[in-house]
Scaffold this motif. Structure first.
Motif, short mmCIF file in Angstrom:
data_model
loop_
_atom_site.label_atom_id
_atom_site.label_comp_id
_atom_site.label_asym_id
_atom_site.label_seq_id
_atom_site.Cartn_x
_atom_site.Cartn_y
_atom_site.Cartn_z
N ASN A 1 0.81 -1.22 0.00
CA ASN A 1 0.00 0.00 0.00
C ASN A 1 0.84 1.27 0.00
O ASN A 1 0.29 2.37 -0.10
N HIS A 2 2.17 1.11 0.13
CA HIS A 2 3.04 2.28 0.22
C HIS A 2 4.14 2.29 -0.85
O HIS A 2 5.05 3.12 -0.76
N VAL A 3 4.07 1.43 -1.84
CA VAL A 3 5.12 1.40 -2.87
C VAL A 3 5.21 2.75 -3.58
O VAL A 3 6.31 3.29 -3.78
N ASP A 4 4.08 3.34 -3.95
CA ASP A 4 4.11 4.65 -4.62
C ASP A 4 4.73 5.71 -3.72
O ASP A 4 5.52 6.54 -4.18
N ASP A 5 4.38 5.69 -2.43
CA ASP A 5 4.97 6.65 -1.48
C ASP A 5 6.48 6.46 -1.42
O ASP A 5 7.24 7.44 -1.39
N TYR A 6 6.90 5.21 -1.37
CA TYR A 6 8.33 4.91 -1.27
C TYR A 6 9.07 5.39 -2.52
O TYR A 6 10.12 6.04 -2.42
N LEU A 7 8.52 5.10 -3.69
CA LEU A 7 9.16 5.53 -4.93
C LEU A 7 9.23 7.05 -5.03
O LEU A 7 10.24 7.60 -5.47
N THR A 8 8.18 7.72 -4.60
CA THR A 8 8.18 9.18 -4.61
C THR A 8 9.28 9.70 -3.69
O THR A 8 10.01 10.63 -4.03
N GLY A 9 9.40 9.09 -2.53
CA GLY A 9 10.45 9.49 -1.60
C GLY A 9 11.84 9.22 -2.15
O GLY A 9 12.75 10.04 -2.00
N ALA B 1 14.78 12.71 7.98
CA ALA B 1 13.31 12.75 7.98
C ALA B 1 12.74 11.73 7.00
O ALA B 1 11.75 11.05 7.30
N ALA B 2 13.37 11.61 5.84
CA ALA B 2 12.89 10.66 4.83
C ALA B 2 13.01 9.23 5.34
O ALA B 2 12.07 8.45 5.23
N VAL B 3 14.14 8.90 5.91
CA VAL B 3 14.36 7.55 6.42
C VAL B 3 13.38 7.24 7.54
O VAL B 3 12.84 6.13 7.61
N ALA B 4 13.11 8.21 8.40
CA ALA B 4 12.15 7.98 9.48
C ALA B 4 10.78 7.63 8.91
O ALA B 4 10.09 6.75 9.43
N GLY B 5 10.40 8.25 7.81
CA GLY B 5 9.14 7.92 7.17
C GLY B 5 9.17 6.56 6.51
O GLY B 5 8.19 5.80 6.58
N TYR B 6 10.28 6.22 5.90
CA TYR B 6 10.41 4.93 5.20
C TYR B 6 10.31 3.76 6.18
O TYR B 6 9.77 2.71 5.85
#
Length: 150
Positions: free
Chosen positions: A45-53, A126-131
């Motif tokens: 459910n988060h692949v798109d979020d991950y790719l965007t990041g 910050a990005a890694v914390a979200g990932y």
């Protein structure tokens, strides 16, 4: 006679199970450089979020590495389908030579400075914390391409 047949059968099976030994530079040729491959399981459910990041957090760094000759290619691959515990995203960089693994303080500090100018350490943290909420590293390895003899 029965023993002889059994012995011949066993010898035949052993002969078939002996693997052929490949000869480097005859049967295949290792190529220069290597691929660094990170295999990651991302919640589907988060692949798109991950790719965007990754587009913002990784691409700028990879472009710095390309300009500096540390890598000559990079790719992001996404698996169609999902199996729990298996990677569904791969991050791949190709280095033209293993010599790039050698430490070089001046080079490494200059690259780090250039990378942080494009994407700050604070932004990276910050990005890694979200990932970390939806990704798990499965594998991180160096792979060498080989060309097979024809």
């Amino acid at each position: 006679m029965k023993r002889l047949s059994s012995a011949l059968l066993a010898a035949g099976l052993m002969a078939m199970s002996v693997p052929a030994l490949a000869e480097p530079y005859v049967d295949y040729t290792p190529q220069k450089g290597y691929w660094q491959i990170n295999a990651i399981e991302v919640d589907p459910n988060h692949v798109d979020d991950y790719l965007t990041g990754l587009r913002t957090s990784q691409v700028s760094g990879f472009e710095v590495l390309k300009r500096r000759g540390m890598i000559d290619d990079y790719k992001f691959m996404v698996r169609n389908g999902y199996v729990k515990g298996s990677p569904n995203v791969m991050i791949m960089t190709h280095s033209p030579t293993s010599a790039n693994l050698d430490a070089d303080k001046a080079r490494d500090k200059a690259i780090e400075k250039e990378m942080y100018a494009a994407f700050s350490k604070k932004q990276g943290d910050a990005a890694v914390a979200g990932y970390e909420k939806y990704r798990t590293f499965i594998d991180d390895a160096q792979w060498t391409a080989v060309d097979m003899a024809k």
